[in-house]
Design an enzyme around this catalytic site. Structure first.
Site, PDB file in Angstrom:
ATOM      1  CE1 TYR A 124     -27.406   2.720  -0.087  1.00 33.16           C
ATOM      2  CE2 TYR A 124     -30.068   2.236  -0.861  1.00 33.16           C
ATOM      3  CZ  TYR A 124     -28.509   2.732  -1.370  1.00 33.16           C
ATOM      4  OH  TYR A 124     -28.131   2.644  -2.859  1.00 33.16           O
ATOM      5  CE  LYS A 191     -11.447   0.985  -0.238  1.00 29.12           C
ATOM      6  NZ  LYS A 191     -11.047   0.744  -1.144  1.00 29.12           N
ATOM      7  CG  ASP A 225     -11.591  -1.783  -3.980  1.00 29.83           C
ATOM      8  OD1 ASP A 225     -11.580  -2.328  -2.568  1.00 29.83           O
ATOM      9  OD2 ASP A 225     -10.617  -0.465  -3.776  1.00 29.83           O
ATOM     10  CG  ASP A 249     -28.587  -0.338  -3.901  1.00 28.82           C
ATOM     11  OD1 ASP A 249     -29.377  -1.358  -4.861  1.00 28.82           O
ATOM     12  OD2 ASP A 249     -29.327   1.033  -3.994  1.00 28.82           O
TER      13      ASP A 249
END
Ligand code: NAD
Length: 363
Positions: A124, A191, A225, A249
């Site tokens: 972002y 991740k 995930d 987000d």
């Protein structure tokens, strides 16, 4: 003496929900002198820019602000005003509580989560290079030379900065929040199995910060995930989640869905000495001007604001009034009715009226 607070109505459904929130906050009796500012498309027409200088000046001066959602064009046009506000004011922590309220339809019996999202960096950061431009080709050449990896020439490029500084302060914020609010556990989401340097750094810093809270707050980490699956299957196992910007987000919308939808999900963007409160949801343009959508997310953002201002009793009373109206299920908007076409659903302003009536009766 009245406290001066910046209010940005926003666009789309923004003005309707922010007016409802303003009326409800005023009805608590806390004296607020509202400093209305405009940003987004309306500001382009009036001032030639989406984020006029006076908006930032007003928030810097007043230290507390609340806003309705502001539309961002998809895949083109100006950069999100919301992201610009968070970055310009260094509102580094995005706080999004998700809990169950009686009367709100959900698949879960137990859920009380707080999502804490880093607000200033990651994908972002707005560092993107468009496909086909000369500087994009140069960037591709440079990255290929430095990394030894091939990149397709017809690529667009986005940069994902993750720093020790921002990771440390957001994880620290999450632990301090947990301590202050009697929470038991912080889960860092990442991740790092794939993005070993960026998410790997976030995780390494999170583990270091967690050591300072050993014996007080439990710490664990989850790959993003897997976290999504876990949240859908057993959200009751989680407490405070801390995440880099993009995952934060996405997962905060997921968590608001678990709790019953965007219509009831409040949020706060908090910096070292100022804060901006807003619902998680966007400007829902298809409902603009219809007096239809749920004002609860913005009113509950007002509750977070009152707490931030130290007005705990007023915040408790307002949250209780919102909860009672939702539990009774009579004067609520379409999204809180079991049949979305239920003709007895009320409009945005009527739901706010019902909340104000509860506040005034003080039952
Ligand atoms: P959205 O949140 O505006 O709407 C998605 C759907 O959620 C709506 O169609 C509606 O069904 C439901 N919904 C949203 N708010 C609701 C409410 N108060 N009551 C009942 N139902 C509600 O998401 P979108 O359509 O992806 O985004 C629309 C615009 O909003 C985009 O321009 C986006 O960039 C912007 N946006 C702004 C903010 C912000 O200002 N902070 C946040 C998210 C999206």
């Amino acid at each position: 003496m009245a406290r001066r607070v910046t209010i940005m109505p926003g666009d789309g459904i923004g003005r309707e929900v922010s007016t409802a929130a303003r009326r409800c906050v005023d009805a608590t009796g806390v004296k607020i002198d509202w400093d209305e500012q405009i940003a987004g498309e309306e500001a382009i027409l009036k001032f030639g820019t989406v984020l006029p200088r006076q908006v930032l000046e007003s928030i810097r001066k007043n230290k507390v602000a609340i806003k309705g959602p502001i539309t961002t064009p998809v895949g083109k046009g100006f950069r999100s005003v919301n992201v610009q506000l968070r970055m310009s004011l260094d509102l580094y922590a995005c706080l999004r509580p998700c809990k169950l309220y009686k009367g709100v339809k959900t698949r879960y019996d137990k859920l009380d989560l707080v999502v804490i999202r880093e607000n200033t960096e990651d994908l972002y950061a707005g560092i993107e290079f468009a496909e086909g431009q000369v500087k994009t080709k140069e960037t591709i050449e440079y990255i290929e030379k430095m990394s030894g990896s091939g990149i397709r020439q017809d690529s667009a490029i986005g940069i994902k900065p993750i720093s020790v500084t921002a990771s440390r302060r957001i994880v620290k914020f999450a632990f301090d929040y947990a301590l202050k609010n009697n929470r038991k556990k912080v889960t860092a989401v990442h991740k790092a199995n794939i993005m070993k340097e960026t998410d790997g750094l976030f995780l390494k810093v999170a583990r270091e910060v967690a050591k300072g809270y050993e014996g007080k707050i439990e710490f664990e980490d989850r790959i993003v995930d897997n976290m999504c699956m876990q949240l859908v299957q057993k959200p009751e196992l989680y407490d405070v989640l801390v995440l880099p910007n993009l995952y934060g987000d996405i997962l905060s919308d997921l968590c608001s869905g678990l709790a019953g939808g965007l219509g009831i999900a409040p949020g706060a963007n908090i910096g070292s000495d100022m804060a901006l409160f807003e619902p998680i949801h966007g400007s829902a343009p298809k409902y603009a001007g219809m007096n239809k959508v749920n004002p609860a997310a913005t009113i509950l953002s007002g509750v977070l604001m009152l707490r931030y201002m130290g007005e705990t009793a007023a915040a408790d009373r307002l949250e209780k009034a919102v909860a009672q109206v939702m539990e009774e299920g009579r004067d609520v908007t379409y999204d809180l009715k079991s049949d979305r076409n239920d003709p007895s659903a009320v409009g945005t302003s009527q739901m706010a009226d019902a909340i104000i009536a509860k506040l005034e009766r003080g039952d």
